[in-house]
Design a protein around this motif. Structure first.
Motif, PDB file in Angstrom:
ATOM      1  N   VAL A  43     100.716  88.760 102.014  1.00 32.95           N
ATOM      2  CA  VAL A  43      99.451  88.439 101.354  1.00 32.95           C
ATOM      3  C   VAL A  43      98.889  87.200 102.040  1.00 32.95           C
ATOM      4  CG1 VAL A  43      98.350  87.749  99.198  1.00 32.95           C
ATOM      5  CG2 VAL A  43     100.210  89.434  99.173  1.00 32.95           C
ATOM      6  N   VAL A  44      97.675  87.314 102.577  1.00 33.87           N
ATOM      7  CA  VAL A  44      97.054  86.246 103.355  1.00 33.87           C
ATOM      8  C   VAL A  44      95.823  85.761 102.603  1.00 33.87           C
ATOM      9  CG1 VAL A  44      96.045  85.627 105.575  1.00 33.87           C
ATOM     10  CG2 VAL A  44      97.867  87.335 105.482  1.00 33.87           C
ATOM     11  N   THR A  45      95.870  84.520 102.135  1.00 38.85           N
ATOM     12  CA  THR A  45      94.778  84.014 101.310  1.00 38.85           C
ATOM     13  C   THR A  45      94.206  82.715 101.858  1.00 38.85           C
ATOM     14  OG1 THR A  45      94.166  83.226  99.095  1.00 38.85           O
ATOM     15  CG2 THR A  45      96.455  82.904  99.764  1.00 38.85           C
ATOM     16  N   ASN A  46      92.900  82.570 101.755  1.00 38.68           N
ATOM     17  CA  ASN A  46      92.246  81.315 102.123  1.00 38.68           C
ATOM     18  C   ASN A  46      92.416  80.250 101.056  1.00 38.68           C
ATOM     19  OD1 ASN A  46      91.302  81.791 104.693  1.00 38.68           O
ATOM     20  ND2 ASN A  46      89.148  81.993 104.132  1.00 38.68           N
ATOM     21  N   ASN A  47      92.984  80.579  99.922  1.00 40.44           N
ATOM     22  CA  ASN A  47      93.178  79.615  98.840  1.00 40.44           C
ATOM     23  C   ASN A  47      94.242  78.592  99.249  1.00 40.44           C
ATOM     24  OD1 ASN A  47      94.033  78.261  96.476  1.00 40.44           O
ATOM     25  ND2 ASN A  47      93.477  79.982  95.190  1.00 40.44           N
ATOM     26  N   ILE A 104     103.840  85.483 101.100  1.00 38.16           N
ATOM     27  CA  ILE A 104     102.533  84.871 100.859  1.00 38.16           C
ATOM     28  C   ILE A 104     102.256  83.859 101.962  1.00 38.16           C
ATOM     29  CG2 ILE A 104     101.185  83.432  99.274  1.00 38.16           C
ATOM     30  CD1 ILE A 104     102.848  84.631  96.981  1.00 38.16           C
ATOM     31  N   TRP A 105     101.031  83.893 102.494  1.00 39.91           N
ATOM     32  CA  TRP A 105     100.630  82.980 103.560  1.00 39.91           C
ATOM     33  C   TRP A 105      99.270  82.414 103.208  1.00 39.91           C
ATOM     34  CZ3 TRP A 105     103.429  80.860 107.163  1.00 39.91           C
ATOM     35  CH2 TRP A 105     102.831  80.273 108.278  1.00 39.91           C
ATOM     36  N   THR A 106      99.157  81.095 103.158  1.00 40.81           N
ATOM     37  CA  THR A 106      97.923  80.452 102.728  1.00 40.81           C
ATOM     38  C   THR A 106      97.251  79.716 103.890  1.00 40.81           C
ATOM     39  OG1 THR A 106      98.856  78.289 102.151  1.00 40.81           O
ATOM     40  CG2 THR A 106      99.030  80.045 100.486  1.00 40.81           C
ATOM     41  N   SER A 107      95.962  79.418 103.716  1.00 42.96           N
ATOM     42  CA  SER A 107      95.254  78.652 104.742  1.00 42.96           C
ATOM     43  C   SER A 107      95.835  77.249 104.872  1.00 42.96           C
ATOM     44  CB  SER A 107      93.758  78.586 104.432  1.00 42.96           C
ATOM     45  OG  SER A 107      93.516  77.929 103.201  1.00 42.96           O
ATOM     46  N   VAL A 146      90.514  76.451 110.006  1.00 41.66           N
ATOM     47  CA  VAL A 146      91.701  77.213 110.398  1.00 41.66           C
ATOM     48  C   VAL A 146      91.745  78.580 109.712  1.00 41.66           C
ATOM     49  CG1 VAL A 146      94.229  77.250 110.405  1.00 41.66           C
ATOM     50  CG2 VAL A 146      93.003  75.117 110.880  1.00 41.66           C
ATOM     51  N   GLY A 147      91.300  78.660 108.459  1.00 41.12           N
ATOM     52  CA  GLY A 147      91.424  79.895 107.691  1.00 41.12           C
ATOM     53  C   GLY A 147      90.486  81.003 108.148  1.00 41.12           C
ATOM     54  N   LYS A 148      90.627  82.168 107.507  1.00 36.93           N
ATOM     55  CA  LYS A 148      89.757  83.305 107.832  1.00 36.93           C
ATOM     56  C   LYS A 148      88.291  82.882 107.761  1.00 36.93           C
ATOM     57  CE  LYS A 148      91.555  85.526 104.399  1.00 36.93           C
ATOM     58  NZ  LYS A 148      91.775  86.515 103.325  1.00 36.93           N
ATOM     59  N   PRO A 149      87.449  83.324 108.709  1.00 33.15           N
ATOM     60  CA  PRO A 149      87.701  84.408 109.678  1.00 33.15           C
ATOM     61  C   PRO A 149      88.319  83.979 111.001  1.00 33.15           C
ATOM     62  CG  PRO A 149      85.412  83.766 109.791  1.00 33.15           C
ATOM     63  CD  PRO A 149      86.028  82.926 108.697  1.00 33.15           C
ATOM     64  N   ASN A 150      88.810  82.778 111.139  1.00 26.27           N
ATOM     65  CA  ASN A 150      89.467  82.369 112.374  1.00 26.27           C
ATOM     66  C   ASN A 150      90.676  83.279 112.629  1.00 26.27           C
ATOM     67  OD1 ASN A 150      90.736  81.085 114.507  1.00 26.27           O
ATOM     68  ND2 ASN A 150      90.465  79.029 113.665  1.00 26.27           N
ATOM     69  N   LEU A 201      93.079  82.782 114.387  1.00 21.18           N
ATOM     70  CA  LEU A 201      94.285  81.958 114.433  1.00 21.18           C
ATOM     71  C   LEU A 201      95.108  82.122 113.161  1.00 21.18           C
ATOM     72  CD1 LEU A 201      95.845  79.577 115.889  1.00 21.18           C
ATOM     73  CD2 LEU A 201      94.464  78.053 114.483  1.00 21.18           C
ATOM     74  N   MET A 202      94.427  82.211 112.024  1.00 24.18           N
ATOM     75  CA  MET A 202      95.110  82.407 110.740  1.00 24.18           C
ATOM     76  C   MET A 202      95.878  83.725 110.739  1.00 24.18           C
ATOM     77  SD  MET A 202      94.934  81.464 107.163  1.00 24.18           S
ATOM     78  CE  MET A 202      95.173  82.318 105.611  1.00 24.18           C
ATOM     79  N   MET A 203      95.261  84.768 111.299  1.00 19.60           N
ATOM     80  CA  MET A 203      95.899  86.076 111.312  1.00 19.60           C
ATOM     81  C   MET A 203      97.110  86.078 112.245  1.00 19.60           C
ATOM     82  SD  MET A 203      93.714  87.102 109.241  1.00 19.60           S
ATOM     83  CE  MET A 203      94.124  88.813 109.000  1.00 19.60           C
ATOM     84  N   ARG A 204      96.969  85.428 113.388  1.00 24.45           N
ATOM     85  CA  ARG A 204      98.085  85.411 114.335  1.00 24.45           C
ATOM     86  C   ARG A 204      99.267  84.615 113.784  1.00 24.45           C
ATOM     87  NH1 ARG A 204      93.769  85.480 118.204  1.00 24.45           N
ATOM     88  NH2 ARG A 204      93.653  83.206 118.309  1.00 24.45           N
ATOM     89  N   SER A 205      98.973  83.527 113.063  1.00 22.26           N
ATOM     90  CA  SER A 205     100.077  82.765 112.466  1.00 22.26           C
ATOM     91  C   SER A 205     100.754  83.587 111.372  1.00 22.26           C
ATOM     92  CB  SER A 205      99.570  81.432 111.900  1.00 22.26           C
ATOM     93  OG  SER A 205      98.706  81.616 110.791  1.00 22.26           O
ATOM     94  N   ALA A 206      99.964  84.390 110.644  1.00 23.45           N
ATOM     95  CA  ALA A 206     100.544  85.266 109.624  1.00 23.45           C
ATOM     96  C   ALA A 206     101.434  86.337 110.257  1.00 23.45           C
ATOM     97  CB  ALA A 206      99.431  85.915 108.811  1.00 23.45           C
ATOM     98  N   LEU A 207     100.966  86.922 111.340  1.00 28.04           N
ATOM     99  CA  LEU A 207     101.763  87.930 112.046  1.00 28.04           C
ATOM    100  C   LEU A 207     103.101  87.348 112.493  1.00 28.04           C
ATOM    101  CD1 LEU A 207      99.004  89.589 114.280  1.00 28.04           C
ATOM    102  CD2 LEU A 207     100.216  90.697 112.388  1.00 28.04           C
TER     103      LEU A 207
END
Length: 271
Positions: free
Chosen positions: A45-49, A73-76, A183-187, A189-195
């Motif tokens: 779960v990737v959240t900007n919160n 869970i992965w947050t910004s 740093v958070g979505k839509p960057n 970078l956030m998605m790659r760190s989550a991956l």
């Protein structure tokens, strides 16, 4: 546009509008998460919160009936802390935010201070302080680098929208003439760190979101297949405003139940 079907998909997914809506689970969301868990599907779960720690978020989700381990869970805030650790190991920061952000920064080895910090880091809080904002402006003016967890201008509450990090960042930017790095979505970078956090690969990962302007474009730019659900912000009419399309549009995550290993077997919404 349908993505090539890998042997096994991994899933990244937004939280608000995808799994929960105004503190209640989206119908079918608990069953969807249960099926991912039962079938040993890799997900996050990737959240900007950035307000809560992932332990806090796991507890809040459990109260709604969604059983999601905290390591899923992965947050910004976490993505921001990892970014800063990579940029300036052992650095210092003046922070505006809640425990989710300060905890992540401490765990990344940062010292929080208002004395000549390397960074001003803006997150979200329900009680923005004029004094703290003034300090942030003065520190950015003095040369501190300006980073923000996420660009969302508003966030939801039971009483209506609240100003979020993007809106407050605009205030600091207007006062200083210095743009923040979000740093958070839509960057992507956030998605790659989550991956990286779950050992997944972009070629075999789906991003499920409810917003074209954050979730879907972030997934697209990170090289993921994307699924838009219509239980949150964006709707069918919204899609036409953008020059890009999700790989699949469905009513809700409930449509994926029974299809988690082959999501593109689901009959999507026509757009």
């Amino acid at each position: 546009m349908q993505a090539e079907n890998p042997a096994k998909w991994s899933y990244l997914m937004d939280m608000d509008g995808v799994l929960i809506h105004e503190e209640h689970p989206v119908p079918g969301a608990p069953e969807f998460i249960a099926e991912l868990t039962k079938d040993d599907i890799n997900f996050l779960v990737v959240t900007n919160n950035p307000i809560y720690t992932r332990r806090d978020l796991a507890a809040r989700l459990a109260a709604t009936g969604l059983v999601i381990p905290e390591d899923r869970i992965w947050t910004s805030a976490m993505a921001t802390a990892q970014f800063l650790k990579a940029q300036h190991p052992g650095g210092t920061a003046f922070v505006i935010g809640e425990v989710g952000l300060t905890t992540a920064l401490h765990e990344a080895g940062f010292i929080i201070t208002d004395r000549d910090p390397d960074y001003v880091v803006l997150g979200e809080t329900r009680t923005y302080s004029f004094e703290a904002l003034t300090t942030a402006i003065r520190l950015v003016d003095a040369g501190a680098k300006f980073v923000a967890t996420n660009p969302d201008p508003t966030g939801p509450s039971r009483y209506g929208v609240l100003p979020a990090a993007g809106a407050v960042a605009a205030l600091i930017e207007k006062a200083t003439g210095r743009k923040p790095y979000f740093v958070g979505k839509p960057n992507p970078l956030m998605m790659r760190s989550a991956l990286r956090s779950i050992g997944a690969h972009s070629e075999s990962t789906l991003m499920i979101g409810d917003r074209m302007d954050t979730d879907i474009i972030a997934g697209l730019e990170a090289g993921l297949a994307t699924i838009l659900v219509l239980t949150g912000i964006s709707n069918v009419e919204t899609i036409a405003r953008y020059p890009f399309r999700p790989s699949l549009v469905i009513d809700s995550v409930a449509d994926l139940i029974g299809h988690v290993e082959d999501p593109f077997s689901v009959r999507g919404v026509q757009v």
